[in-house]
Design an enzyme around this catalytic site. Structure first.
Site, PDB file in Angstrom:
ATOM      1  N   TRP A 366       4.624  -5.200   4.035  1.00 36.12           N
ATOM      2  CA  TRP A 366       5.097  -5.358   5.423  1.00 36.12           C
ATOM      3  C   TRP A 366       4.273  -4.497   6.380  1.00 36.12           C
ATOM      4  O   TRP A 366       4.308  -4.694   7.589  1.00 36.12           O
ATOM      5  CB  TRP A 366       6.579  -4.962   5.532  1.00 36.12           C
ATOM      6  CG  TRP A 366       6.846  -3.463   5.413  1.00 36.12           C
ATOM      7  CD1 TRP A 366       6.337  -2.609   4.480  1.00 36.12           C
ATOM      8  CD2 TRP A 366       7.666  -2.677   6.264  1.00 36.12           C
ATOM      9  NE1 TRP A 366       6.802  -1.333   4.675  1.00 36.12           N
ATOM     10  CE2 TRP A 366       7.624  -1.336   5.768  1.00 36.12           C
ATOM     11  CE3 TRP A 366       8.439  -2.941   7.382  1.00 36.12           C
ATOM     12  CZ2 TRP A 366       8.323  -0.288   6.370  1.00 36.12           C
ATOM     13  CZ3 TRP A 366       9.140  -1.882   7.969  1.00 36.12           C
ATOM     14  CH2 TRP A 366       9.072  -0.582   7.461  1.00 36.12           C
ATOM     15  N   ASP A 367       3.519  -3.563   5.810  1.00 31.03           N
ATOM     16  CA  ASP A 367       2.667  -2.686   6.615  1.00 31.03           C
ATOM     17  C   ASP A 367       1.879  -3.486   7.646  1.00 31.03           C
ATOM     18  O   ASP A 367       1.655  -3.043   8.775  1.00 31.03           O
ATOM     19  CB  ASP A 367       1.655  -1.930   5.724  1.00 31.03           C
ATOM     20  CG  ASP A 367       2.307  -1.130   4.612  1.00 31.03           C
ATOM     21  OD1 ASP A 367       3.378  -1.544   4.138  1.00 31.03           O
ATOM     22  OD2 ASP A 367       1.736  -0.103   4.200  1.00 31.03           O
ATOM     23  N   GLU A 496      12.987   3.807   1.346  1.00 33.37           N
ATOM     24  CA  GLU A 496      13.009   3.574  -0.102  1.00 33.37           C
ATOM     25  C   GLU A 496      13.765   4.654  -0.876  1.00 33.37           C
ATOM     26  O   GLU A 496      13.759   4.650  -2.096  1.00 33.37           O
ATOM     27  CB  GLU A 496      11.588   3.418  -0.618  1.00 33.37           C
ATOM     28  CG  GLU A 496      10.917   2.177  -0.063  1.00 33.37           C
ATOM     29  CD  GLU A 496       9.544   1.912  -0.651  1.00 33.37           C
ATOM     30  OE1 GLU A 496       9.032   2.763  -1.392  1.00 33.37           O
ATOM     31  OE2 GLU A 496       8.987   0.836  -0.339  1.00 33.37           O
ATOM     32  N   LYS A 608      13.214   8.535   3.094  1.00 37.18           N
ATOM     33  CA  LYS A 608      11.778   8.659   2.823  1.00 37.18           C
ATOM     34  C   LYS A 608      11.006   8.397   4.121  1.00 37.18           C
ATOM     35  O   LYS A 608       9.952   8.947   4.372  1.00 37.18           O
ATOM     36  CB  LYS A 608      11.389   7.627   1.768  1.00 37.18           C
ATOM     37  CG  LYS A 608       9.942   7.630   1.358  1.00 37.18           C
ATOM     38  CD  LYS A 608       9.687   6.536   0.321  1.00 37.18           C
ATOM     39  CE  LYS A 608       8.231   6.500  -0.106  1.00 37.18           C
ATOM     40  NZ  LYS A 608       7.924   5.332  -0.941  1.00 37.18           N
ATOM     41  N   GLN A 609      11.582   7.517   4.947  1.00 36.44           N
ATOM     42  CA  GLN A 609      10.871   7.083   6.158  1.00 36.44           C
ATOM     43  C   GLN A 609      11.853   6.505   7.170  1.00 36.44           C
ATOM     44  O   GLN A 609      13.017   6.282   6.845  1.00 36.44           O
ATOM     45  CB  GLN A 609       9.855   6.020   5.774  1.00 36.44           C
ATOM     46  CG  GLN A 609      10.481   4.761   5.195  1.00 36.44           C
ATOM     47  CD  GLN A 609       9.531   4.012   4.276  1.00 36.44           C
ATOM     48  OE1 GLN A 609       9.569   4.199   3.076  1.00 36.44           O
ATOM     49  NE2 GLN A 609       8.676   3.178   4.855  1.00 36.44           N
TER      50      GLN A 609
HETATM   51  C1  BGC Z   1       6.395   2.885   1.690  1.00 36.52           C
HETATM   52  C2  BGC Z   1       6.460   1.412   2.037  1.00 36.52           C
HETATM   53  C3  BGC Z   1       5.047   0.878   2.213  1.00 36.52           C
HETATM   54  C4  BGC Z   1       4.201   1.175   0.996  1.00 36.52           C
HETATM   55  C5  BGC Z   1       2.760   0.759   1.180  1.00 36.52           C
HETATM   56  C6  BGC Z   1       5.503   3.084   0.483  1.00 36.52           C
HETATM   57  O1  BGC Z   1       5.381   4.441   0.219  1.00 36.52           O
HETATM   58  O2  BGC Z   1       7.664   3.393   1.424  1.00 36.52           O
HETATM   59  O3  BGC Z   1       7.192   1.235   3.214  1.00 36.52           O
HETATM   60  O4  BGC Z   1       5.091  -0.484   2.440  1.00 36.52           O
HETATM   61  O5  BGC Z   1       4.226   2.564   0.779  1.00 36.52           O
HETATM   62  O6  BGC Z   1       2.170   1.428   2.226  1.00 36.52           O
END
Ligand code: BGC
Length: 776
Positions: A366-367, A496, A608-609
């Protein structure tokens, strides 16, 4: 840091070869064009025994696959891993003086310097070598990957004997025996690092008009890539070619003359398509023709074209900032790499690490839509469209995946993939991130609103919107105990560190937008005369009653909220958990994912984010300032930023709610993340999403650019640390330049028709130049 301050704000320097920084710098100095990418490793890689290096060269979308082995399996798990391959390295080359090969460990190297010139898109290296018997030679090397002829990696090698006349041998090697750098690191418990030690592929030789090519064939995915190389020297000496099924070595023996520079150009070509069958004849022929054309054109001409293309890229996409040179460099570094990472053929996308490393196995996430697409939509709409067309190209696979998951309508896009099939082996933080569907729909909406591309609107864009909406209607449900709201249960949101929840706020908010926008477009389609419809979309008929169902679900979308705390809940049960014990978690235990079992993390309130905050940022105008502020403070306190996708979002929200200091600090972290190795793993590749986040921080965060119901608006809020910020954007066929300073904002229409937009809520119209003083 000292090193970073050297040179102009267009340059990244390296003056010593420091073993600890070898792979970090290889990442920083990576070059690419969206089709191929190559790490900034030293040319004499094959002679180097001293350091652990990673020479990685990659072709976007060229991957190997292998069954995922689960200890315990279940229905519907992703079946196959996909891993981007390291393909034969075309930059391996070195020289010998009277038979003594140049090596870093023999003789003496002095004046080593490498400069990545981002303005030109060229990596330059120079040094002086004194052989063990005292012969001194000056060496200057430069390399670039062409945007104009995307198959081509070009290297120019210059040798100038300083104190001798003698025999110079020059050797290049396209090596089909590629292996990953270190087996030690692949064994550590880091899900972000590539797992397999080596990706086996076969190579064999093929010929076309006397030119030898290496055909790389992966064993399982059965993809075939063709590699070929041409060498030309200023002395017009013909090279001698040694070929085996695994290598093509070109050797050139020249008479070196004291004070006279010998120039050698090496052009390596990588086929632009990968045939899936034995029929690679066409690929070989095409690559042969391309190499011939480039050889005829010559290195200098190719470089000239490249410089022009780079100029035009910067003309469209540069962001200029007065008052902070380091930041200016950091910004350009991020934009430079974003540009290098994007697939432009409609069949490839942007790997999470660009084409700069093996991290995340070259997967697309999704980035792309949520962090990087905005940059392309506003500065290179054509590339933005290609990225969305990639999603369209995997629609059939997404349809099959939805059926496999038991959903009879619509599509389910894979959480992580290269070829369109889900390859996330850990479903709680992978497949369960169904929000990917709504993220892609959001990307489509953004692109359509900013470009007004009618072709895409009534064809591919429409189909993606309809198919994602249909998925949600079956996947979600009205739940009586939940006041008959439309609920989406059993999903994982962007955060996550929380998995498999009911009604993740972010997911629900994004699905609401997905349904609303699909309904809007479907209504438009209904009112268009049939004959105007594009053939492709004639078959997608959305009747009025289906549109109503979408609108109703959007209206009744469940939005978790805690009345007592007056806070938005990340999901139904988020506040039932204890807050993570941050006080007693030592620094070395971060990122948590490397030190705690996922189940121990999922039990707590810890992020985490950005999750709630991201959803609110994207729907900012619909949420009150007080609510955003309360939620921001609450979630900030429990967020680790263990994901590189987090800081930019918090920074933008800080700017939005008037926390200027914080916005600035977050922004600086974002802008310099890879240059200063903030996440500690830049050696595995760049953090491409964060780079997109940097652009968003500038344009969305500080200039306050937003799109609401097709209307563009600006709410400039420049940090006091900067004197001026300026950037350019494309909007609906027009281009404009925006310059923010402490006193005023200047809008200039560079091309296209007059624009109407809002400046801090006031409607304004721009025909040529408009200056609005801050106090106005
Ligand atoms: C993040 C995800 C991201 C992935 C790739 C993970 O650490 O939690 O949101 O899509 O990294 O960048």
């Amino acid at each position: 840091m000292d090193q970073l301050l050297k040179g102009t704000e267009w340059e990244i320097w390296e003056e010593n070869i420091e073993p600890d920084l070898i792979r970090h710098n290889e990442t920083l100095f990576s070059l690419g064009n969206g089709h191929i990418g190559t790490r900034g490793s030293l040319e004499e890689g094959f002679l180097n025994k001293k350091f652990i290096i990673n020479e990685g060269t990659y072709a976007n979308g060229f991957f190997e696959t292998a069954p995922i082995i689960y200890g315990e399996t279940a229905y519907g798990y992703a079946k196959n891993a996909q891993t981007i391959c390291q393909i034969p390295n075309g930059k391996e080359m070195s020289f010998a003086i009277d038979g003594e090969w140049f090596q870093l460990e023999t003789g003496t190297v002095s004046k080593h310097k490498r400069i990545l010139n981002m303005k030109e898109g060229i990596l330059k290296r120079s040094f002086t070598w004194e052989s063990s018997d005292g012969k001194v030679i000056d060496v200057a090397i430069e390399r670039f990957i062409s945007y104009d002829i995307p198959e081509i990696l070009a290297v120019s090698y210059q040798l100038t004997p300083v104190n001798f006349t003698g025999e110079l041998t020059f050797k290049t090697c396209v090596d089909g025996k590629v292996s990953l750098p270190s087996t030690v690191e692949t064994l550590i418990d880091d899900p972000r690092v590539i797992k397999r030690e080596k990706l086996d592929f076969r190579t064999h030789l093929a010929y076309e008009e006397n030119q030898a090519f290496l055909v790389v064939v992966t064993k399982e995915s059965n993809l075939r890539l063709v590699v070929g190389q041409k060498i030309n020297s200023s002395s017009n000496k013909k090279s001698h070619c040694i070929k085996t099924d695994e290598r093509i070595i070109n050797e050139l023996i020249i008479k070196g003359t004291e004070g006279k520079t010998e120039r050698i150009a090496v052009l390596t070509g990588y086929s632009s398509s990968y045939s899936e069958s034995e029929q690679d004849k066409t690929n070989i022929k095409q690559l042969g023709e391309t190499l011939q054309e480039v050889e005829k054109m010559g290195y200098e001409k190719l470089k000239e074209k490249h410089l022009k293309t780079m100029d035009s890229f910067w003309e469209q996409s540069d962001i200029q900032i007065k008052g902070d040179d380091l930041l200016q460099k950091g910004l350009r570094f991020n934009l430079f790499h974003l540009n290098q990472a994007a697939g432009r053929d409609g069949l490839t996308n942007i790997p999470a690490k660009g084409l700069t490393g093996d991290g995340y196995e070259g997967h697309y996430f999704w980035d792309t839509e949520m962090y990087m697409l905005p940059f392309f939509v506003y500065t290179q709409p054509k590339t933005a469209k290609s990225l969305l067309l990639y999603r369209y190209s995997i629609l059939e696979k997404a349809r099959n995946r939805a059926r496999e998951m038991g959903v009879e309508q619509g599509v389910l896009f894979p959480w992580r993939t290269i070829n369109g099939e889900e390859c996330s082996a850990y479903y709680p933080a992978g497949t369960a991130q169904f929000h990917i569907n709504a993220d892609i729909a959001y990307g489509v909406k953004l692109y359509l609103e900013a470009t007004n591309d009618k072709d895409f609107r009534y064809a591919e864009g429409f189909e993606i919107l309809v198919e994602t909406a249909r998925f949600w209607m079956e996947f979600g449900d009205y739940i009586p105990g939940k006041e008959n709201t439309f609920c989406i249960n059993g999903v994982t949101g962007p955060d996550e560190y929380t998995a498999l929840v009911n009604n993740n706020y972010y997911t629900n908010r994004m699905v609401k937008t997905n349904l609303e926008y699909a309904a809007k477009l479907a209504k438009e389609m209904l009112s268009r005369p049939k004959k105007e419809l594009i053939e492709k979309t004639k078959t997608i008929v959305v009747e009025k009653n289906e549109i109503q169902l979408w609108e109703n679900a959007a209206k009744k979308m469940n939005s978790p909220f805690d009345e007592e705390k007056q806070l938005t809940k990340q999901d139904d049960t988020f506040f039932d958990k204890t807050v993570w014990d941050f006080e007693n978690t030592p620094k070395e235990k971060y990122p948590l994912l490397q030190h705690y079992h996922p189940l121990m993390i999922y039990r707590y309130q810890v992020n985490k984010q950005a999750d709630v905050v991201l959803a609110q940022l994207l729907h900012s105008k619909q949420i009150s300032q007080e609510q955003k502020t309360r939620d921001y403070h609450y979630y900030e306190a429990i967020t680790t930023h263990d994901s590189s996708l987090s800081r930019s979002v918090f920074g933008m929200m800080a700017s939005e709610i008037g926390e200027k200091e914080k916005a600035y600090r977050y922004f600086m972290d974002t802008a310099l993340m890879d240059l200063t190795d903030q996440q500690g793993n830049t050696k595995d590749g760049i953090h491409a999403a964060n780079m997109g986040g940097t652009w968003m921080s500038m344009v969305y965060g500080f200039a306050g650019v937003a799109l609401q119901e097709d209307e563009l608006s600006f709410s400039p809020r420049l940090p006091k640390e900067w004197q001026e910020l300026s950037f350019k954007i494309h909007f609906r066929g027009s281009r404009l330049k925006v310059t923010l300073s402490g006193r005023q904002t200047v809008y200039e229409l560079l091309s296209g028709e007059k624009l109407i937009f809002r400046h801090h809520n006031k409607k304004v119209s721009l025909e040529e130049t408009l200056t609005i003083r801050n106090e106005d």
